[in-house]
Design a protein around this motif. Sequence first.
Motif, PDB file in Angstrom:
ATOM      1  N   PHE A 261       0.832  -1.207   0.000  1.00  0.00           N
ATOM      2  CA  PHE A 261       0.000   0.000   0.000  1.00  0.00           C
ATOM      3  C   PHE A 261       0.875   1.269   0.000  1.00  0.00           C
ATOM      4  CE2 PHE A 261      -2.930   2.914   2.460  1.00  0.00           C
ATOM      5  CZ  PHE A 261      -3.745   3.163   1.374  1.00  0.00           C
ATOM      6  N   VAL A 262       1.897   1.261   0.841  1.00  0.00           N
ATOM      7  CA  VAL A 262       2.782   2.434   0.917  1.00  0.00           C
ATOM      8  C   VAL A 262       3.549   2.614  -0.402  1.00  0.00           C
ATOM      9  CG1 VAL A 262       4.793   3.409   2.091  1.00  0.00           C
ATOM     10  CG2 VAL A 262       2.974   2.374   3.421  1.00  0.00           C
ATOM     11  N   PHE A 263       3.995   1.492  -0.980  1.00  0.00           N
ATOM     12  CA  PHE A 263       4.672   1.547  -2.284  1.00  0.00           C
ATOM     13  C   PHE A 263       3.745   2.178  -3.320  1.00  0.00           C
ATOM     14  CE2 PHE A 263       8.679  -0.717  -3.343  1.00  0.00           C
ATOM     15  CZ  PHE A 263       9.154  -0.838  -2.056  1.00  0.00           C
ATOM     16  N   GLN A 264       2.505   1.732  -3.301  1.00  0.00           N
ATOM     17  CA  GLN A 264       1.541   2.180  -4.306  1.00  0.00           C
ATOM     18  C   GLN A 264       1.273   3.686  -4.228  1.00  0.00           C
ATOM     19  OE1 GLN A 264      -1.496  -0.703  -4.853  1.00  0.00           O
ATOM     20  NE2 GLN A 264      -3.011   0.861  -5.299  1.00  0.00           N
ATOM     21  N   ILE A 265       1.297   4.229  -3.027  1.00  0.00           N
ATOM     22  CA  ILE A 265       0.942   5.648  -2.866  1.00  0.00           C
ATOM     23  C   ILE A 265       2.165   6.554  -2.980  1.00  0.00           C
ATOM     24  CG2 ILE A 265      -0.099   7.342  -1.268  1.00  0.00           C
ATOM     25  CD1 ILE A 265      -2.032   5.241  -2.480  1.00  0.00           C
ATOM     26  N   THR A 266       3.311   6.103  -2.485  1.00  0.00           N
ATOM     27  CA  THR A 266       4.448   7.034  -2.414  1.00  0.00           C
ATOM     28  C   THR A 266       5.552   6.750  -3.428  1.00  0.00           C
ATOM     29  OG1 THR A 266       5.478   5.719  -0.701  1.00  0.00           O
ATOM     30  CG2 THR A 266       4.103   7.526   0.030  1.00  0.00           C
ATOM     31  N   ILE A 267       5.884   5.486  -3.631  1.00  0.00           N
ATOM     32  CA  ILE A 267       7.069   5.191  -4.436  1.00  0.00           C
ATOM     33  C   ILE A 267       6.744   5.042  -5.930  1.00  0.00           C
ATOM     34  CG2 ILE A 267       8.951   3.524  -4.777  1.00  0.00           C
ATOM     35  CD1 ILE A 267       8.878   3.265  -1.654  1.00  0.00           C
ATOM     36  N   PHE A 268       5.702   4.280  -6.250  1.00  0.00           N
ATOM     37  CA  PHE A 268       5.372   4.102  -7.672  1.00  0.00           C
ATOM     38  C   PHE A 268       5.092   5.429  -8.386  1.00  0.00           C
ATOM     39  CE2 PHE A 268       3.791  -0.473  -6.758  1.00  0.00           C
ATOM     40  CZ  PHE A 268       5.094  -0.921  -6.786  1.00  0.00           C
ATOM     41  N   PRO A 269       4.277   6.343  -7.791  1.00  0.00           N
ATOM     42  CA  PRO A 269       4.020   7.600  -8.504  1.00  0.00           C
ATOM     43  C   PRO A 269       5.285   8.419  -8.756  1.00  0.00           C
ATOM     44  CG  PRO A 269       2.471   7.343  -6.713  1.00  0.00           C
ATOM     45  CD  PRO A 269       3.497   6.278  -6.548  1.00  0.00           C
ATOM     46  N   ALA A 270       6.312   8.252  -7.882  1.00  0.00           N
ATOM     47  CA  ALA A 270       7.537   9.026  -8.054  1.00  0.00           C
ATOM     48  C   ALA A 270       8.412   8.484  -9.179  1.00  0.00           C
ATOM     49  CB  ALA A 270       8.324   9.045  -6.749  1.00  0.00           C
ATOM     50  N   VAL A 271       8.312   7.192  -9.438  1.00  0.00           N
ATOM     51  CA  VAL A 271       9.207   6.596 -10.435  1.00  0.00           C
ATOM     52  C   VAL A 271       8.492   6.116 -11.707  1.00  0.00           C
ATOM     53  CG1 VAL A 271      11.028   5.932  -8.830  1.00  0.00           C
ATOM     54  CG2 VAL A 271       9.134   4.378  -9.202  1.00  0.00           C
ATOM     55  N   LEU A 272       7.177   5.955 -11.653  1.00  0.00           N
ATOM     56  CA  LEU A 272       6.452   5.449 -12.825  1.00  0.00           C
ATOM     57  C   LEU A 272       5.412   6.463 -13.290  1.00  0.00           C
ATOM     58  CD1 LEU A 272       5.786   1.844 -11.490  1.00  0.00           C
ATOM     59  CD2 LEU A 272       7.442   2.454 -13.216  1.00  0.00           C
ATOM     60  N   ALA A 273       5.248   6.535 -14.610  1.00  0.00           N
ATOM     61  CA  ALA A 273       4.273   7.484 -15.159  1.00  0.00           C
ATOM     62  C   ALA A 273       2.895   6.820 -15.267  1.00  0.00           C
ATOM     63  CB  ALA A 273       4.732   7.935 -16.535  1.00  0.00           C
ATOM     64  N   ASP A 274       1.861   7.651 -15.328  1.00  0.00           N
ATOM     65  CA  ASP A 274       0.506   7.142 -15.582  1.00  0.00           C
ATOM     66  C   ASP A 274       0.458   6.575 -16.988  1.00  0.00           C
ATOM     67  OD1 ASP A 274      -0.922   7.512 -13.307  1.00  0.00           O
ATOM     68  OD2 ASP A 274      -1.544   9.548 -13.778  1.00  0.00           O
ATOM     69  N   PRO A 275      -0.224   5.518 -17.311  1.00  0.00           N
ATOM     70  CA  PRO A 275      -1.009   4.659 -16.435  1.00  0.00           C
ATOM     71  C   PRO A 275      -0.256   3.372 -16.074  1.00  0.00           C
ATOM     72  CG  PRO A 275      -1.661   4.328 -18.704  1.00  0.00           C
ATOM     73  CD  PRO A 275      -0.439   5.199 -18.728  1.00  0.00           C
ATOM     74  N   PHE A 276       1.050   3.481 -15.884  1.00  0.00           N
ATOM     75  CA  PHE A 276       1.863   2.285 -15.662  1.00  0.00           C
ATOM     76  C   PHE A 276       2.199   2.028 -14.193  1.00  0.00           C
ATOM     77  CE2 PHE A 276       2.677   3.789 -19.987  1.00  0.00           C
ATOM     78  CZ  PHE A 276       2.201   2.690 -20.676  1.00  0.00           C
TER      79      PHE A 276
END
Lengths: 274, 162
Positions: free
Chosen positions: B15-30
């Motif tokens: 859950f924490v990865f999904q909210i904080t880390i993925f948005p910082a390193v991956l672009a929408d919609p990936f």
Amino acid sequence: MWELIKKYRKGFIIGLVLLAAFLVFASNLKNREDANIFERGLLTMFSPLFSLGAKVSAGAETLWNDYSALVNVRKQNRELLEQLRLMNGRLIGEQDALLENERLKKLLTLKGTVPIPAVAASIIGEDGAPWFKTMLIDRGGNDGFQEGMPVVASDGVVGQLIKVSGNSSRVLLITDHSSGIAAVVQRSRARGVVRGAGSGRLVLEFAIREEDVKVGDQVVTSGIGGIFPKGLPIGEVTMVKKGEYGIFQTIEVRPSVMISRLEEVLVLLKRRND
Amino acid sequence: MTNIVRTAIAFFVAFVFQITIFPAVLADPFKPNLLLVAVVWIGLTVSSLWGAALVYLFGLIQDTVSGLYLGLNGISYLITFIVLHNIAHRLYADSRYLMTLSVFITTLACGITQLILLALFSSAGGIIGTLLYSLIPQGLVNALAASLCFSLIGKQDKEELG
């Protein structure tokens, strides 16, 4: 009746469960912008984790950048030497600090120009779903935040607060489909409503066909609606389309704020109709 | 008990990865939706109705940090669980490939459910275009994340058995 219920017990249970879930969803439709006790509790519980995650993310980003730098070290070395010669000893390592300094200075200048008290906040999370555009910031009700307060950056409008908890809040970005801001074209004073159009784009709706709007015009907040102060930059017109029929024209606007690169924002402590 | 603690920790980390880390390193919609992967896993492997309560809670938790409508993910995850729960006994649920395929199909189904609910009850009409545009890439990314997660779980199970 009882026999009937017994016979189709599984179906009834599934139906009741779905009905209950639907009622929860429906009961939240009206007050969708206000955080209820469940959301406030969860946001308060998770905000320290999100802060921690944001720090880990920043660390990982630095690590990744360092790794990329290592991979391309030969190429970069050549480029750096070239830059070093061209810029006559200008220290590249200081650029980042200078940029950050500039960014914070701009934020401070904005804080000085807007006649409303403002509080700075850092972004600690983003919406997981690609079709919603919201962000999580590290300040909330304890800092005087309330739902509906405008959120800005040095370049212009970012969005407005929704779902405020004690130590964190969520920001509904201007690029979200649910977002709408009363706006005016700075040059011709043509009015309309700026709405999110997905993929980081905006559209200016309800601008009458006869109004003079050109590509490159600046769009700013009109102050109507009582949420955003008048004159804050929203974006620049990138496309104007006038069909043969219809009352309105289609206007596409590029946000003045690079939302994907935002790190800090200012929350204007302005209640509706203050 | 150890399994429950381990699962809970895995959930919090995801859950924490999904909210904080993925948005910082991956672009929408990936950006993968790990909670949806968990919902599929629960739907195919947990036979008790507690699974329904758990996935509904997952949905509510996701709703507190995503979108505007509390209950939207809750209801779509619940429907997903009920459907998977009812067909799980006919499927070879131990297959990693089937789980991955289920995640892809579930992503599309959840997206369409949300689209219908939003079209019926919200004023954000333009979201339909964005949602449809993001659905296939999101499904593929979720399937990729699922194949990684399920292969890790499979490896761990093998180590425990061996």
